[in-house]
Design a protein around this motif. Structure first.
Motif, PDB file in Angstrom:
ATOM      1  N   ARG A  90       0.858  -1.181   0.000  1.00  0.00           N
ATOM      2  CA  ARG A  90       0.000   0.000   0.000  1.00  0.00           C
ATOM      3  C   ARG A  90       0.901   1.240   0.000  1.00  0.00           C
ATOM      4  N   PRO A  91       0.366   2.398  -0.391  1.00  0.00           N
ATOM      5  CA  PRO A  91       1.211   3.604  -0.421  1.00  0.00           C
ATOM      6  C   PRO A  91       1.916   3.877   0.896  1.00  0.00           C
ATOM      7  N   GLU A  92       1.202   3.699   2.013  1.00  0.00           N
ATOM      8  CA  GLU A  92       1.812   3.977   3.309  1.00  0.00           C
ATOM      9  C   GLU A  92       2.883   2.962   3.692  1.00  0.00           C
ATOM     10  N   ASP A  93       2.844   1.765   3.086  1.00  0.00           N
ATOM     11  CA  ASP A  93       3.834   0.733   3.418  1.00  0.00           C
ATOM     12  C   ASP A  93       5.222   1.103   2.913  1.00  0.00           C
ATOM     13  N   VAL A  94       5.290   1.716   1.719  1.00  0.00           N
ATOM     14  CA  VAL A  94       6.588   1.964   1.085  1.00  0.00           C
ATOM     15  C   VAL A  94       7.163   3.338   1.431  1.00  0.00           C
ATOM     16  N   TYR A  95       6.483   4.071   2.294  1.00  0.00           N
ATOM     17  CA  TYR A  95       7.014   5.380   2.707  1.00  0.00           C
ATOM     18  C   TYR A  95       8.394   5.203   3.347  1.00  0.00           C
ATOM     19  N   GLY A  96       9.384   5.901   2.817  1.00  0.00           N
ATOM     20  CA  GLY A  96      10.728   5.857   3.384  1.00  0.00           C
ATOM     21  C   GLY A  96      11.595   4.727   2.886  1.00  0.00           C
ATOM     22  N   ALA A  97      11.065   3.860   1.994  1.00  0.00           N
ATOM     23  CA  ALA A  97      11.887   2.798   1.413  1.00  0.00           C
ATOM     24  C   ALA A  97      12.759   3.370   0.305  1.00  0.00           C
ATOM     25  N   THR A  98      13.862   2.701  -0.004  1.00  0.00           N
ATOM     26  CA  THR A  98      14.761   3.138  -1.071  1.00  0.00           C
ATOM     27  C   THR A  98      14.609   2.221  -2.271  1.00  0.00           C
ATOM     28  N   VAL A  99      14.288   2.810  -3.428  1.00  0.00           N
ATOM     29  CA  VAL A  99      14.127   2.044  -4.663  1.00  0.00           C
ATOM     30  C   VAL A  99      14.845   2.759  -5.796  1.00  0.00           C
ATOM     31  N   SER A 100      15.106   2.024  -6.860  1.00  0.00           N
ATOM     32  CA  SER A 100      15.715   2.623  -8.051  1.00  0.00           C
ATOM     33  C   SER A 100      14.647   3.366  -8.840  1.00  0.00           C
ATOM     34  N   SER A 101      15.077   4.136  -9.830  1.00  0.00           N
ATOM     35  CA  SER A 101      14.119   4.883 -10.656  1.00  0.00           C
ATOM     36  C   SER A 101      13.191   3.940 -11.413  1.00  0.00           C
ATOM     37  N   ILE A 102      13.728   2.839 -11.903  1.00  0.00           N
ATOM     38  CA  ILE A 102      12.899   1.853 -12.611  1.00  0.00           C
ATOM     39  C   ILE A 102      11.893   1.226 -11.659  1.00  0.00           C
TER      40      ILE A 102
END
Length: 217
Positions: free
Chosen positions: A190-202
């Motif tokens: 969910r949107p709130e789950d990934v808050y603050g996670a680090t991901v690549s542009s892809i």
């Protein structure tokens, strides 16, 4: 690469020499105890137990088949080249444990407490990790497609060079976790789950589609 802020995971504290021990039916029972030894090259089959304890144990080339280990206690334990597929570990405790080059296909770790645990080069597809209580845990070079980490508690956990395609993580806060070395295509969040996670542009583009966000040039 692993997040540099993750505290070092403590390895199992094992004696320098361990004698080989045999699995005995009299100990494979509720509240049974296996202490200080190597268990290797054998089949662990058709067992249903609660509160079984393994301390200072190394498992090598052991196949677990149709096994239920409810509320198991594993402290200072290493699994090497083992098959733990479909084993039921629900409500267990793993403390200073390494699971190396092993199969845990469909294994059930629901409601398990993990402390200082490493999963390295494991096939954990379809495994259940719901309601995990994790502190100091690493998944390195693991296959985790379609596994389930929903509603878990993560603290100082990392995923490195692992496949998380279609893994379910909704209800789990992923803040501070670096996914850039992993494949997270189709991850369930969910949107709130990934808050603050680090991901690549892809990965960000992939997540945007999953979360219903439109990106335009």
């Amino acid at each position: 690469m692993k997040n540099s802020k993750i505290k070092k995971i403590i390895s199992p504290k094992l004696p320098s020499k361990l004698e080989e021990i045999q699995l005995q039916d009299k100990n494979i029972e509720n509240e049974g105890l296996f202490l200080s030894g190597v268990i290797k090259d054998c089949l662990f089959e058709d067992k249903i137990t609660e509160k079984l304890t393994f301390k200072e144990i190394v498992f090598k080339n052991v196949v677990f088949k149709q096994v239920i280990f409810r509320q198991i206690d594993c402290t200072d334990v290493r699994f090497e080249n083992c098959d733990l597929s479909n084993v039921d570990f629900r409500e267990g405790v793993f403390h200073r444990v390494e699971i190396l080059n092993s199969k845990i296909l469909g294994a059930n770790f629901s409601e398990v407490a993990l402390r200082n645990v490493i999963f390295n080069s494991c096939d954990a597809r379809y495994a259940f990790f719901r309601f995990l209580d994790c502190k100091q845990v690493g998944f390195e070079n693991c296959l985790l497609q379609k596994s389930d980490f929903q509603d878990s508690s993560f603290k100082n956990i990392y995923f490195q060079d692992s496949n998380l395609q279609q893994t379910e993580m909704s209800g789990t806060k992923l803040e501070g976790i670096d996914f850039t070395s992993c494949d997270i295509d189709g991850i369930g969040v969910r949107p709130e789950d990934v808050y603050g996670a680090t991901v690549s542009s892809i990965q960000a583009v992939s997540l945007s589609r999953l979360l219903g966000i439109k990106i335009v040039d």
